[in-house]
Design a protein around this motif. Structure first.
Motif, mmCIF file in Angstrom:
data_model
loop_
_atom_site.group_PDB
_atom_site.id
_atom_site.type_symbol
_atom_site.label_atom_id
_atom_site.label_comp_id
_atom_site.label_asym_id
_atom_site.label_seq_id
_atom_site.Cartn_x
_atom_site.Cartn_y
_atom_site.Cartn_z
ATOM 1 N N SER A 112 0.833 -1.199 0.000
ATOM 2 C CA SER A 112 0.000 0.000 0.000
ATOM 3 C C SER A 112 0.872 1.255 0.000
ATOM 4 O O SER A 112 1.824 1.358 0.779
ATOM 5 N N PHE A 151 0.265 5.152 0.693
ATOM 6 C CA PHE A 151 -0.783 6.049 1.179
ATOM 7 C C PHE A 151 -0.178 7.281 1.852
ATOM 8 O O PHE A 151 0.997 7.310 2.239
ATOM 9 N N THR A 210 -1.130 10.132 4.836
ATOM 10 C CA THR A 210 -2.006 10.533 5.942
ATOM 11 C C THR A 210 -1.928 12.046 6.125
ATOM 12 O O THR A 210 -0.852 12.632 6.038
ATOM 13 N N LYS A 242 -2.626 -0.137 -9.090
ATOM 14 C CA LYS A 242 -1.516 -0.058 -8.131
ATOM 15 C C LYS A 242 -0.374 0.768 -8.707
ATOM 16 O O LYS A 242 0.305 1.492 -7.970
ATOM 17 N N SER A 248 -1.473 4.358 -8.219
ATOM 18 C CA SER A 248 -1.242 4.798 -6.838
ATOM 19 C C SER A 248 0.219 5.132 -6.614
ATOM 20 O O SER A 248 0.550 6.137 -5.954
ATOM 21 N N PHE A 298 1.902 8.682 -5.601
ATOM 22 C CA PHE A 298 2.755 8.645 -4.406
ATOM 23 C C PHE A 298 4.127 9.239 -4.716
ATOM 24 O O PHE A 298 4.662 10.037 -3.938
ATOM 25 N N ALA A 341 -3.789 12.889 -2.614
ATOM 26 C CA ALA A 341 -3.870 11.823 -1.606
ATOM 27 C C ALA A 341 -5.253 11.184 -1.591
ATOM 28 O O ALA A 341 -5.389 9.976 -1.367
ATOM 29 N N MET A 343 -5.653 8.530 -4.563
ATOM 30 C CA MET A 343 -4.599 7.533 -4.762
ATOM 31 C C MET A 343 -5.124 6.115 -4.931
ATOM 32 O O MET A 343 -4.674 5.372 -5.790
ATOM 33 N N ASN A 344 -6.066 5.724 -4.076
ATOM 34 C CA ASN A 344 -6.474 4.325 -4.028
ATOM 35 C C ASN A 344 -7.914 4.139 -4.480
ATOM 36 O O ASN A 344 -8.785 4.961 -4.208
ATOM 37 N N THR A 401 -11.210 3.347 -0.721
ATOM 38 C CA THR A 401 -10.838 4.291 0.329
ATOM 39 C C THR A 401 -12.058 4.635 1.168
ATOM 40 O O THR A 401 -13.187 4.601 0.688
ATOM 41 N N ARG A 459 -12.104 7.569 2.625
ATOM 42 C CA ARG A 459 -12.095 9.019 2.643
ATOM 43 C C ARG A 459 -13.249 9.549 1.793
ATOM 44 O O ARG A 459 -13.410 9.163 0.642
#
Length: 343
Positions: free
Chosen positions: A17, A19, A21, A98, A101, A105, A130, A133-134, A137, A139
Motif C-alpha cells: 500500500s 498512502f 495521511t 496499483k 497509486s 505517491f 492523496a 490515490m487508491n 478508500t 475518505r
C-alpha cells in the motif's frame, strides 16, 4: 535468501500500500501535517517474508499486531522512500491501479522532499492527490472539504493531473509474488465424497488487464465478475491445473504458508491420479491432509468431523473400514466428468 525483485513487486501488487495521511496539527503550517508511507502486510505466520523484504530494501521496520495476527513492513522516511522504495518500482513496475497509486505517491514524495508543500496551492494539490490515490478508500468528499477548509475556500478549485499508466509485460516472478499475496489453492469437499480442485486470484475490477495477462501467461483459466467492483481469475479444470498451473508453480518458489498449501494441493492431486481415493484409507488420508488446509478450515460450512459423519465416515466407522472397505468414491473433474468407483 534474496527475493527476485519482480517477486517483491508482485507481492506489493497484492499486499502493498502507498498512502498519505493528513492529520490536524496546530504546530504545523496551515494546521495540518502530511506524511507519506509505504507498507506491506502479511499474516503473522509469514513474518519471515517481511524480514526478507526489509533486508532487500535496506530500510524500514517490521511491526507485529498480535491482536490481528498480522505483521507489517513500514517505510515512512522521505529519504528511504526516495533512495530505496521509489527506484525499485520504477525498475520493476506495478500494474493497473496499483501503478497509478505509486505514480501519485511518487509525485507527492517529490513535492514533500522539495518542501513545496509550504505553498498553500501545492499543499491543496497534495491533499487532493492523496484522496485519489487508491481505488478503495474510506475518505469521503466531506473530509476533503474539511481539510481544504484549513487552506481557504479558494483551494477548492485546484485541479490535479491524472498520471499516465503504462502497459508492461507480465513477468513470471511478478506473478508468483502476486499469487503469494492473493492466490488461493483450494479443494472443495462436497456431498457424496465429491472433490473439486480449483485455483483463483481475486482483484479489483480495475485490474482486469492484469488478470487477462495472467490468463495468457498460464494459457488457461476464466475471468468471472464476482460483483460490480470485484473480478476473479480462476482455474477449475483439473486437466488445466495439472498441465498448466502445477508445472508453472513447480518452477518457482513460494515463501509463505502458501507454499505448504500448494504442496498439499499437489499431493492430493497425485493421490487421485494414483487412485488412492478409491479406498477408505486413501480418502481419509485426503481429508486429513487437506480439509483444514486454508485458514484451518474456518471457512468451511462443516468441521472435518461433521463432514466425515455426513459421508458416513465418522470416526468409529472409518477406523474399522480401513480393513473392510465397502464405500463408493466420486471424483469430479473441472470438465464436469464424474467417475464413480465402488469397492
Amino acid at each position: 535468501m534474496l527475493f527476485n525483485p519482480n517477486y517483491i513487486s508482485g507481492l506489493v501488487q497484492a499486499d502493498g500500500s502507498f498512502f498519505v495521511t493528513i492529520s490536524k496539527n496546530p504546530k504545523s503550517k496551515y494546521g495540518l501535517r502530511i506524511r507519506a508511507t509505504f507498507t506491506i502486510t502479511q499474516n503473522l505466520d509469514s513474518i519471515g517474508i517481511l524480514e526478507q523484504v526489509q533486508s532487500y530494501f535496506k530500510c524500514g521496520n517490521v511491526f507485529i499486531n498480535k491482536k490481528r495476527g498480522s505483521a507489517e513492513f513500514v517505510v515512512s522516511s522521505i529519504l528511504d522512500l526516495q533512495k530505496w522504495i521509489i527506484p525499485h518500482f520504477i525498475n520493476y513496475p506495478l500494474h493497473c491501479s496499483k501503478q497509478r497509486s505509486f505514480l501519485i505517491f511518487l509525485s507527492i514524495v517529490d513535492l514533500l522532499d522539495k518542501k513545496a508543500h509550504y505553498n498553500k496551492e501545492v499543499f491543496a494539490s497534495l491533499i487532493k492527490m492523496a484522496f485519489t490515490m487508491n481505488e478503495v478508500t474510506n475518505r469521503g468528499s466531506e473530509s476533503l472539504e474539511e481539510l481544504l477548509g484549513f487552506l481557504g475556500s479558494e483551494t477548492f478549485q485546484i485541479e490535479i493531473k491524472e498520471p499516465k499508466i503504462k502497459d508492461y509485460p507480465l513477468n513470471s516472478h511478478f506473478l508468483v509474488g502476486l499469487i503469494e499475496g492473493d492466490g488461493s489453492f483450494h479443494i472443495s469437499f462436497k456431498a457424496r465424497k465429491v472433490l473439486d480442485f480449483g485455483f483463483h486470484i481475486t482483484q479489483h475490477i480495475s485490474s482486469l488487464p492484469l488478470l487477462e495477462k495472467i490468463q495468457q501467461l498460464l494459457g488457461c483459466g476464466t475471468l468471472q465478475n464476482k460483483s460490480q467492483t470485484v473480478i476473479r481469475f480462476q482455474i477449475d479444470s483439473l486437466n488445466a491445473i495439472q498441465q498448466n498451473l502445477i508445472p508453472f508453480m513447480s518452477k518457482h518458489q513460494l515463501h509463505s504458508v502458501k507454499s505448504e498449501h500448494f504442496s498439499i494441493f499437489k499431493q492430493v492431486i497425485n493421490l487421485v491420479n494414483l487412485k488412492e481415493h478409491q479406498t477408505n484409507e486413501g480418502f481419509l488420508k485426503i481429508v486429513n491432509l487437506a480439509y483444514n488446509m486454508n485458514l484451518e478450515g474456518k471457512r468451511r460450512k462443516l468441521t472435518k468431523e461433521e463432514y466425515l459423519k455426513s459421508v458416513d465416515l465418522e470416526a468409529p466407522f472409518y477406523r474399522r473400514s480401513q480393513e473392510s472397505g465397502g464405500v463408493g468414491i466420486t471424483i469430479k473433474s473441472g470438465e464436469g466428468l464424474f467417475i464413480y468407483c465402488f469397492l
